[in-house]
Design an enzyme around this catalytic site. Sequence first.
Site, PDB file in Angstrom:
ATOM      1  N   ASP A  13       0.666  -1.684  -0.074  1.00 27.96           N
ATOM      2  CA  ASP A  13      -0.326  -0.163   0.575  1.00 27.96           C
ATOM      3  C   ASP A  13       0.719   1.132   0.350  1.00 27.96           C
ATOM      4  OD1 ASP A  13      -2.491   1.606  -0.272  1.00 27.96           O
ATOM      5  OD2 ASP A  13      -2.144   1.742   2.360  1.00 27.96           O
ATOM      6  N   ASP A  15      -0.452   5.056   0.744  1.00 29.32           N
ATOM      7  CA  ASP A  15      -0.435   6.088   2.050  1.00 29.32           C
ATOM      8  C   ASP A  15      -0.097   5.501   3.522  1.00 29.32           C
ATOM      9  OD1 ASP A  15      -0.354   8.812   0.029  1.00 29.32           O
ATOM     10  OD2 ASP A  15      -2.471   7.834  -0.441  1.00 29.32           O
TER      11      ASP A  15
END
Length: 236
Positions: A13, A15
């Site tokens: 991922d 953020d």
Amino acid sequence: MSVDDAVAAVLFDMDGLLVDTEPLWTVAEHELAERLGARFTPEIKAAMIGHGVDTALPLMLSMLGVPDADPHAAARFLIERTAELLGEPDRIVPMPGSIALLDTLAGAGIPTALVSSSFRVLMDPVLAVIGLDRFAVTVAGDEVSLRKPHPEPYLRAAGLLGVAAHRCVVLEDSEAGARAGIDAGCATVLVPSFPLAPSAVTARSTVLSSLHEVTMGLLGGLVAPPAGKSRLFTDK
């Protein structure tokens, strides 16, 4: 079976997991709330974490008490304002352990993908800092039909890499993102950027406090567990 044989790829991922960009999103979210005459709270932030803008914005507007506000205009403001903030010097900061882990995986010959709900206009500034060459594949939120918590982004990344999803490990910081990884059939590791209550998702993920704890041995155990052991487990 060696770790290299067991783990086909590691899917990151962005953020809150790879880079500490959540504070920038929070600035934009506070500004949007003020424009709408409302107050952005930590509870709203926690509910939005890990969602794509198409699901996060209606949720935010509802919790702000302005469900009739234009979600498209709100999304446009958030994306454009966050892009401005990402463009400021020294705003993009790697999360602890992220670069070291990428280096370790590169040394082991294990491909990586960056899979985000953020749009490409937000992903590219991060890649310019972290290094596009660190990832074999990148999938942005505006390059899929359905964003996290739907599994499509992780299935897309595995497909582009040409590997089976069940031989991939997903690294996430949110429950919504972890749900996407689990539903894609990937072994899933949660390194929460916000406190998480015990849930079905956390019970089916390996929950760690830092990317420093993601070791080659851990990755190999997740994808190729000993006979009779579940692939997904918690360290609690």
